[in-house]
Each structure stands twice: as structure tokens, then as C-alpha cells.
Write a protein that holds these residues in place. Structure first.
Motif, PDB file in Angstrom:
ATOM      1  N   CYS A  54      39.916  35.096  36.843  1.00 60.02           N
ATOM      2  CA  CYS A  54      39.995  36.356  36.096  1.00 60.02           C
ATOM      3  C   CYS A  54      39.108  36.293  34.846  1.00 60.02           C
ATOM      4  O   CYS A  54      38.415  37.261  34.512  1.00 60.02           O
ATOM      5  CB  CYS A  54      41.440  36.638  35.666  1.00 60.02           C
ATOM      6  SG  CYS A  54      42.566  36.903  37.038  1.00 60.02           S
ATOM      7  N   ARG A  56      36.450  34.480  34.340  1.00 54.12           N
ATOM      8  CA  ARG A  56      35.013  34.527  34.665  1.00 54.12           C
ATOM      9  C   ARG A  56      34.581  35.934  35.048  1.00 54.12           C
ATOM     10  O   ARG A  56      33.475  36.365  34.707  1.00 54.12           O
ATOM     11  CB  ARG A  56      34.680  33.509  35.763  1.00 54.12           C
ATOM     12  CG  ARG A  56      34.604  32.099  35.219  1.00 54.12           C
ATOM     13  CD  ARG A  56      34.392  31.047  36.267  1.00 54.12           C
ATOM     14  NE  ARG A  56      34.304  29.738  35.623  1.00 54.12           N
ATOM     15  CZ  ARG A  56      34.786  28.619  36.135  1.00 54.12           C
ATOM     16  NH1 ARG A  56      35.386  28.620  37.317  1.00 54.12           N
ATOM     17  NH2 ARG A  56      34.647  27.478  35.489  1.00 54.12           N
ATOM     18  N   GLU A  57      35.433  36.668  35.727  1.00 48.39           N
ATOM     19  CA  GLU A  57      35.104  38.065  36.053  1.00 48.39           C
ATOM     20  C   GLU A  57      34.946  38.880  34.775  1.00 48.39           C
ATOM     21  O   GLU A  57      34.019  39.660  34.610  1.00 48.39           O
ATOM     22  CB  GLU A  57      36.210  38.678  36.937  1.00 48.39           C
ATOM     23  CG  GLU A  57      36.115  38.234  38.387  1.00 48.39           C
ATOM     24  CD  GLU A  57      37.355  38.582  39.204  1.00 48.39           C
ATOM     25  OE1 GLU A  57      37.416  38.119  40.365  1.00 48.39           O
ATOM     26  OE2 GLU A  57      38.247  39.283  38.686  1.00 48.39           O
ATOM     27  N   TYR A  58      35.867  38.651  33.850  1.00 46.69           N
ATOM     28  CA  TYR A  58      35.818  39.345  32.555  1.00 46.69           C
ATOM     29  C   TYR A  58      34.553  38.970  31.788  1.00 46.69           C
ATOM     30  O   TYR A  58      33.851  39.821  31.247  1.00 46.69           O
ATOM     31  CB  TYR A  58      37.071  38.994  31.733  1.00 46.69           C
ATOM     32  CG  TYR A  58      37.031  39.460  30.298  1.00 46.69           C
ATOM     33  CD1 TYR A  58      36.711  38.573  29.274  1.00 46.69           C
ATOM     34  CD2 TYR A  58      37.296  40.785  29.956  1.00 46.69           C
ATOM     35  CE1 TYR A  58      36.663  38.997  27.953  1.00 46.69           C
ATOM     36  CE2 TYR A  58      37.246  41.215  28.643  1.00 46.69           C
ATOM     37  CZ  TYR A  58      36.942  40.315  27.638  1.00 46.69           C
ATOM     38  OH  TYR A  58      36.888  40.732  26.332  1.00 46.69           O
ATOM     39  N   LYS A  60      31.738  37.900  32.932  1.00 50.71           N
ATOM     40  CA  LYS A  60      30.543  38.490  33.570  1.00 50.71           C
ATOM     41  C   LYS A  60      30.437  39.961  33.161  1.00 50.71           C
ATOM     42  O   LYS A  60      29.353  40.459  32.873  1.00 50.71           O
ATOM     43  CB  LYS A  60      30.622  38.374  35.089  1.00 50.71           C
ATOM     44  CG  LYS A  60      30.227  37.007  35.592  1.00 50.71           C
ATOM     45  CD  LYS A  60      30.214  36.898  37.120  1.00 50.71           C
ATOM     46  CE  LYS A  60      29.857  35.477  37.510  1.00 50.71           C
ATOM     47  NZ  LYS A  60      30.731  34.890  38.513  1.00 50.71           N
ATOM     48  N   ARG A  61      31.592  40.642  33.120  1.00 49.57           N
ATOM     49  CA  ARG A  61      31.576  42.075  32.747  1.00 49.57           C
ATOM     50  C   ARG A  61      31.061  42.262  31.332  1.00 49.57           C
ATOM     51  O   ARG A  61      30.353  43.213  31.047  1.00 49.57           O
ATOM     52  CB  ARG A  61      32.994  42.668  32.850  1.00 49.57           C
ATOM     53  CG  ARG A  61      33.335  43.226  34.203  1.00 49.57           C
ATOM     54  CD  ARG A  61      34.459  44.268  34.180  1.00 49.57           C
ATOM     55  NE  ARG A  61      35.618  43.913  33.408  1.00 49.57           N
ATOM     56  CZ  ARG A  61      36.631  43.160  33.848  1.00 49.57           C
ATOM     57  NH1 ARG A  61      36.606  42.683  35.084  1.00 49.57           N
ATOM     58  NH2 ARG A  61      37.657  42.886  33.071  1.00 49.57           N
ATOM     59  N   ILE A  62      31.436  41.356  30.440  1.00 47.48           N
ATOM     60  CA  ILE A  62      30.979  41.497  29.048  1.00 47.48           C
ATOM     61  C   ILE A  62      29.691  40.709  28.794  1.00 47.48           C
ATOM     62  O   ILE A  62      29.232  40.576  27.659  1.00 47.48           O
ATOM     63  CB  ILE A  62      32.061  41.096  28.007  1.00 47.48           C
ATOM     64  CG1 ILE A  62      32.430  39.616  28.118  1.00 47.48           C
ATOM     65  CG2 ILE A  62      33.277  41.998  28.138  1.00 47.48           C
ATOM     66  CD1 ILE A  62      33.245  39.104  26.930  1.00 47.48           C
ATOM     67  N   ARG A  63      29.107  40.204  29.883  1.00 47.68           N
ATOM     68  CA  ARG A  63      27.800  39.522  29.860  1.00 47.68           C
ATOM     69  C   ARG A  63      27.773  38.287  28.971  1.00 47.68           C
ATOM     70  O   ARG A  63      26.746  37.988  28.370  1.00 47.68           O
ATOM     71  CB  ARG A  63      26.687  40.490  29.450  1.00 47.68           C
ATOM     72  CG  ARG A  63      26.506  41.602  30.460  1.00 47.68           C
ATOM     73  CD  ARG A  63      25.473  42.606  30.003  1.00 47.68           C
ATOM     74  NE  ARG A  63      25.598  43.820  30.804  1.00 47.68           N
ATOM     75  CZ  ARG A  63      24.602  44.376  31.496  1.00 47.68           C
ATOM     76  NH1 ARG A  63      23.407  43.824  31.492  1.00 47.68           N
ATOM     77  NH2 ARG A  63      24.790  45.467  32.180  1.00 47.68           N
TER      78      ARG A  63
END
Lengths: 65, 196
Positions: A54, A56-58, A60-63
Motif C-alpha cells: 500500500c 509503495r502504491e501511495y 508512486k502516486r505522489i511520485r
């Protein structure tokens, strides 16, 4: 010196802190309350079981990754 | 009591540990077994009393050979940390080879995190400060930071955001009794060579 700008306040506080270490107590409270708030926020956002996935997904979303 | 004293060239900050210091200690206790390091940027000002928060601790580390990095990575991840980028040392190393940072946080936590910044000779200013550390001590925890004048100039010249200018002003005021103008001249040439 009468502080007018943010930089003036930074200077005033730093000079006082240099002479009186009791002011460090306020800083400790601020830092630790920020850490607690941040920890609580992300514990509530992500399930402990899948925390890394979770997170890492977050990230990636916030770059950030 | 004064905010700091100098003991044999070490700046001793006269304050108690915070949870942030404990976090930093837990990481550098592992790191220093494997590599040289230098804590830079936000934590330098915060450890000396600057009252603002930070979400990351920036640490410069020389770019290690793959095997040495793998041993370090294992030690870090076996001792309560996770790497944002990958669970694999090899994959994390590809970031460092490309001179990109990687980040570590405590298991099941996001912030604060350590930004692990690789340094080679090509990064002149970072290489210089890594090899000319100033020791600082907080409640028994001794760690490496840049020379104060170097950190001030780097914030003023290279980073130069509002927060960085304020951090630099804090350092100038807090350490006004010990900072040396001659050092500013010496370091400015080095720092400007990186900012070009």
C-alpha cells in the motif's frame, strides 16, 4: 531588535536559544507531536498486513518513488 | 545554560533526546559499521534547535561497491527498516548506480524516513563536505554534519528556498560566536562549482 519579518523571528529565537537551552523543550514537543500525528495517519491509511504494498502504491502516486 | 558548548572540537548541543534523534541514532548505528556518512540539510538545523518539522533525514554516503552495499542493505532491513524502492538490494543498488537516492523508514512507518544519497568525486561539493565533517553531539549521540559555514552557504546558494534561507539564518544566529568569515570564502568556491 524588534522582529518584523519571519527571518527576524528566526534570528531572535536562535539567539535566545544559544543563551538559554530551556527553549529546546518546546522544540521537542513540536517534533514529537508531528511524528505521532504522521505515524497515526499512515497506520490508519494502510493495512498492517499489506503495509509495504500500500505504501509503495501511495509513494508512486505522489511520485516519491 | 548555553544552547551549546565546544568540547575538543565537537559541538555539544545541550538538550534532551527527541524521538527524531532516536530514529536517526537507530539508523546511523547500523550505517557507520559499513560506511562513512554525513547528515545534511534539515536535521542539521533541527538538531540545533530550529523549530520546524521534517519528514526526512538526508544522509550522504559514498557510492559503495555492490557487495558492500548488499551487506549494508541486509543489516538495515534485518534491523527494523524497509526500503521504499525495493526489498531487493540489487534493485536498490541500480538507483544508487544512477546516482539517485533511496529511502528507508522504520517497518510499518512512512515518516520520518532516511534519504540515502550516493556521493562520488563527481559531486564536488558533496564529496568535499563528506570528507570534512564536523562532529556534533546530542545527549551522548555523536554524528557527522558539514562544517557549519558550509551548511549555511549550501542552503543560501544552492537550495535557496524560503525554508533553507530560514535554516541558514538560524545557523548563523545560533553559532554566531564560532563561525568564521574566512571559511565562508573558502567554501563558496567549492559550493558554486557544484551549483553550475
Amino acid at each position: 531588535m524588534k522582529p518584523k519579518t519571519d527571518l527576524d523571528y528566526v534570528t531572535l529565537y536562535a539567539e535566545k536559544l544559544g543563551k538559554d537551552n530551556s527553549l529546546f523543550r518546546q522544540q521537542k514537543m513540536l517534533i514529537e507531536s508531528q511524528m505521532q500525528a504522521s505515524s497515526s495517519l499512515f497506520k490508519n491509511m494502510f493495512s498492517k498486513r499489506d503495509f509495504k504494498k500500500c505504501a509503495r502504491e501511495y509513494l508512486k502516486r505522489i511520485r516519491l518513488i | 545554560m548555553k544552547g551549546y558548548t565546544i568540547d575538543n572540537g565537537v559541538i555539544v548541543i545541550n538538550r534532551e533526546f527527541t524521538e527524531l534523534d532516536l530514529f536517526v541514532k537507530s539508523f546511523i548505528d547500523i550505517l557507520k559499521k559499513h560506511a562513512n556518512y554525513l547528515i545534511v540539510s534539515g536535521f542539521v538545523s533541527i538538531s540545533t534547535g530550529r523549530t520546524r518539522g521534517t519528514e526526512d533525514i538526508d544522509i550522504l554516503v559514498p557510492l559503495l561497491p555492490r557487495e558492500k552495499f548488499s551487506a549494508l542493505f541486509k543489516d538495515i532491513t534485518d534491523n527494523g527498516f524497509w526500503c521504499y524502492q525495493s526489498d531487493s538490494a540489487d534493485e536498490a543498488y541500480t538507483y544508487l548506480q544512477g546516482m539517485s537516492s533511496i529511502r528507508f523508514a522504520r517497518a510499518n512507518e512512512m515518516f520520518p524516513n532516511i534519504e540515502f544519497i550516493p556521493v562520488t568525486e563527481a559531486r564536488k561539493a558533496k564529496f568535499y563536505e563528506l570528507n570534512h565533517p564536523q562532529k556534533i553531539k546530542v545527549d551522548g549521540l555523536e554524528f557527522n554534519i558539514p562544517p557549519i559555514e558550509f551548511e549555511i552557504l549550501y542552503k543560501e546558494i544552492v537550495l535557496a528556498g524560503k525554508k533553507d534561507i530560514e535554516d541558514a539564518r538560524h545557523l548563523r544566529a545560533f553559532f554566531k560566536d564560532i563561525i568564521k568569515e574566512s571559511k565562508f570564502k573558502e567554501y563558496e568556491t567549492i559550493i558554486r562549482s557544484e551549483s553550475r
